[in-house]
Design an enzyme around this catalytic site. Structure first.
Site, mmCIF file in Angstrom:
data_model
loop_
_atom_site.group_PDB
_atom_site.id
_atom_site.type_symbol
_atom_site.label_atom_id
_atom_site.label_comp_id
_atom_site.label_asym_id
_atom_site.label_seq_id
_atom_site.Cartn_x
_atom_site.Cartn_y
_atom_site.Cartn_z
ATOM 1 N N TYR A 93 -2.041 -0.764 10.583
ATOM 2 C CA TYR A 93 -2.100 -1.106 9.149
ATOM 3 C C TYR A 93 -0.772 -0.806 8.464
ATOM 4 C CZ TYR A 93 -3.566 -0.709 4.239
ATOM 5 O OH TYR A 93 -3.672 -0.830 2.870
ATOM 6 N N SER A 132 0.861 -1.178 0.000
ATOM 7 C CA SER A 132 0.000 0.000 0.000
ATOM 8 C C SER A 132 0.897 1.227 0.000
ATOM 9 C CB SER A 132 -0.883 0.000 1.260
ATOM 10 O OG SER A 132 -1.497 1.252 1.472
#
Length: 208
Positions: free
Chosen positions: A156, A143
């Site tokens: 995350y 990501s």
């Protein structure tokens, strides 16, 4: 890899979002595709939307945190299509909120899927790719949150930073076997990630 015709791809998180997009792209390139997802309903919907059959696409229900299930899925995929040439470790979940509000369960859930799922995929298919000697490619979905940490996304981002590091090292290790390795770092994308993260969150974990 340049020639994808008649090659085989295995995609986790393949029943929706980016994973389903990968599936469509690989089919257009002439590949056979295994889509693995923990959600059977999503697999059923994906197969209906693809309007194809199991000669081209094989759906497999898979919890990427379950190592024994990985072995069963790999065996099933190889029985159906032969050697796997492209592995896309794409399954992931998200957890939002500052780290001081997180729990050990949040850490275990996020790292188990986002990092552990990638490790399990690599450790399952890497020796098989080396053994079949046809080369191949591994794509690990991280990501932009694995490159730039933002406020409220610490758990995350930790998982995604680890995927980036793992992938960069793996690229060097596997070059001698003609196995390419890439890390995919998408930015904000309309994928339904938040909804699917809630759907697969263990029932005994409080909602974030």
């Amino acid at each position: 890899m340049q020639d994808l015709q008649d090659k085989v791809a295995f995609i986790t998180g393949g029943a929706s979002g980016i994973g389903l997009g990968m599936c469509r792209a690989f089919l257009e390139a002439g590949m056979q595709v295994v889509i693995a997802d923990v959600r059977q309903t999503a697999l059923d919907q994906a197969m209906e939307s693809l309007n194809t059959d199991t000669k081209t696409v094989l759906p497999i229900q898979l919890d990427v945190t379950d190592r024994a299930a990985w072995v069963r899925a790999a065996d099933q995929a190889e029985r159906a299509f032969g050697n796997i040439n492209v592995l896309c470790n794409n399954a992931g979940i998200t957890i939002d909120g500052p780290m001081q509000q997180g729990t050990y369960d949040d850490w275990d859930f996020c790292l188990g899927v986002n990092l552990g799922g990638v490790i399990n995929g690599v450790m399952t298919f890497m020796p098989r790719m080396i053994a079949h000697g046809q080369g191949g490619h591994i794509v690990n979905t991280a990501s932009m949150g694995g490159l730039i940490a933002g406020a409220g996304s610490g758990i995350y981002s930790t998982s995604k930073y680890a995927v980036v590091g793992l992938t960069e090292e793996l690229r060097s290790d596997l070059a001698q076997y003609d196995i390419g390795v890439s890390v995919f770092c998408p930015g904000p994308t309309q994928t339904g990630l938040f909804a699917s993260s809630v759907e697969v969150r263990p029932a005994d974990l409080p909602a974030t």
